[in-house]
Design a protein around this motif. Structure first.
Motif, mmCIF file in Angstrom:
data_model
loop_
_atom_site.group_PDB
_atom_site.id
_atom_site.type_symbol
_atom_site.label_atom_id
_atom_site.label_comp_id
_atom_site.label_asym_id
_atom_site.label_seq_id
_atom_site.Cartn_x
_atom_site.Cartn_y
_atom_site.Cartn_z
ATOM 1 N N ALA A 43 0.829 -1.209 0.000
ATOM 2 C CA ALA A 43 0.000 0.000 0.000
ATOM 3 C C ALA A 43 0.861 1.255 0.000
ATOM 4 O O ALA A 43 0.585 2.213 -0.744
ATOM 5 C CB ALA A 43 -0.931 -0.003 1.210
ATOM 6 N N ASP A 44 1.914 1.304 0.832
ATOM 7 C CA ASP A 44 2.827 2.447 0.841
ATOM 8 C C ASP A 44 3.369 2.704 -0.562
ATOM 9 O O ASP A 44 3.410 3.854 -1.034
ATOM 10 C CB ASP A 44 4.013 2.184 1.774
ATOM 11 C CG ASP A 44 3.641 2.062 3.232
ATOM 12 O OD1 ASP A 44 3.709 3.073 3.946
ATOM 13 O OD2 ASP A 44 3.307 0.952 3.660
ATOM 14 N N LEU A 45 3.804 1.635 -1.208
ATOM 15 C CA LEU A 45 4.445 1.779 -2.511
ATOM 16 C C LEU A 45 3.445 2.177 -3.590
ATOM 17 O O LEU A 45 3.761 2.998 -4.465
ATOM 18 C CB LEU A 45 5.155 0.473 -2.876
ATOM 19 C CG LEU A 45 6.256 0.034 -1.887
ATOM 20 C CD1 LEU A 45 6.854 -1.292 -2.312
ATOM 21 C CD2 LEU A 45 7.346 1.104 -1.766
ATOM 22 N N ALA A 46 2.237 1.616 -3.531
ATOM 23 C CA ALA A 46 1.220 1.978 -4.523
ATOM 24 C C ALA A 46 0.810 3.442 -4.382
ATOM 25 O O ALA A 46 0.655 4.160 -5.374
ATOM 26 C CB ALA A 46 0.006 1.068 -4.377
ATOM 27 N N VAL A 47 0.625 3.879 -3.145
ATOM 28 C CA VAL A 47 0.284 5.280 -2.917
ATOM 29 C C VAL A 47 1.425 6.181 -3.378
ATOM 30 O O VAL A 47 1.211 7.204 -4.044
ATOM 31 C CB VAL A 47 -0.039 5.531 -1.429
ATOM 32 C CG1 VAL A 47 -0.156 7.029 -1.153
ATOM 33 C CG2 VAL A 47 -1.332 4.831 -1.042
ATOM 34 N N ASN A 48 2.657 5.806 -3.053
ATOM 35 C CA ASN A 48 3.799 6.624 -3.447
ATOM 36 C C ASN A 48 3.901 6.767 -4.961
ATOM 37 O O ASN A 48 4.169 7.857 -5.477
ATOM 38 C CB ASN A 48 5.086 6.022 -2.892
ATOM 39 C CG ASN A 48 6.274 6.945 -3.088
ATOM 40 O OD1 ASN A 48 6.341 8.007 -2.489
ATOM 41 N ND2 ASN A 48 7.206 6.542 -3.939
ATOM 42 N N THR A 49 3.680 5.671 -5.673
ATOM 43 C CA THR A 49 3.738 5.723 -7.138
ATOM 44 C C THR A 49 2.711 6.706 -7.692
ATOM 45 O O THR A 49 3.011 7.526 -8.567
ATOM 46 C CB THR A 49 3.516 4.323 -7.736
ATOM 47 O OG1 THR A 49 4.585 3.468 -7.321
ATOM 48 C CG2 THR A 49 3.478 4.375 -9.250
#
Length: 257
Positions: A43-49
């Motif tokens: 989730a962190d990475l998807a939001v960051n992208t």
């Protein structure tokens, strides 16, 4: 006409909440960051992208600083920089809690000028633009009037009450905790608590947005030694944070080691 920075941040924060909520109850693919820097999830990475794609597309001349992106020192030469934490309070997110947030700020020449802290699971959107006050879900907010540390309700981690951090006896404040630093700053801005402080070196992405919201709510917000907070530093950290209404802030600093 391009949207204002605050409008842009608010729209993108709401989209971040949609993405993060879609992971709740699903596979998080939890990994541990190097150097014991804590967990990171899918989730962190998807939001960051999404944040990086959308914000940099909207403002290609702005620099970029995010907890989940490789730091690029070209941001040092930018007048304006996005400083974001895709999910502040990742451990709370993993545990199924509600007190995690998205923290987004625009920093201009070292100072935050627009900020959003959004808690999707609590439907709270804290916003501020420099010189225009702070708001929660569109309504103005302000700090409490408590003046004395011994009467204060503070947000701080447990070790902050250790005697080593105080030159006089530890104040008899009532201590509370929230995992997200951005949310702690915002709660003090709302007047729900009287002060927040941390004596640890603090990452800029954890505090840039909340620091502006708290300052615009009428607080003084500094590092642990009373110096003004500056952002977009080569090493993106500050020497702790202390935030409270000006009189309580001064009283706390007077008693801190």
């Amino acid at each position: 006409m391009p949207a204002s920075d605050l409008t842009l941040l608010t729209e993108i924060a709401l989209r971040a909440g949609e993405i993060a909520r879609s992971f709740v109850g699903n596979e998080l693919s939890i990994q541990q960051k190097p150097d014991d820097a804590g967990p990171v999830t899918a989730a962190d990475l998807a939001v960051n992208t999404m944040l990086e794609d959308r914000l940099r597309e909207a403002r290609p001349d702005y620099g970029w600083l995010s907890e989940e992106s490789t730091d690029d020192d070209t941001r040092q030469g930018k007048e304006r920089v996005f400083v974001v934490d895709p999910i502040d309070g990742t451990r709370a997110f993993i545990e199924g809690g509600k007190t995690w947030s998205h923290a987004l700020a625009v920093v201009e020449n070292g100072e935050p000028v627009a900020a959003v802290v959004y808690l999707p699971m609590m439907d709270k959107v804290y916003t501020a633009t420099r010189g225009q006050g702070a708001r929660l879900n569109g309504l103005p907010i302000g700090v409490s009037a408590t003046k004395q540390p011994d009467e204060a309700n503070v947000l701080a981690v447990k070790h902050s009450a250790d005697p080593q951090f105080w030159t006089h006896p530890v104040p008899n404040f009532k201590r509370h905790h929230r995992p997200s630093l951005a949310y702690r700053l915002s709660l003090v801005a709302q007047g729900r608590y009287d002060a927040m402080f941390t004596f640890r070196r603090s990452w800029e992405w954890d505090i840039a947005a909340g620091a502006l919201i708290l300052a615009e709510a009428g607080a003084r917000v500094t590092d642990r030694r009373g110096s003004p907070l500056r952002f977009n530093n080569p090493v993106p950290q500050t020497d702790g944070v202390v935030g409270a209404n000006p009189k309580l802030h001064a009283a706390l600093l007077d008693r801190m080691a």
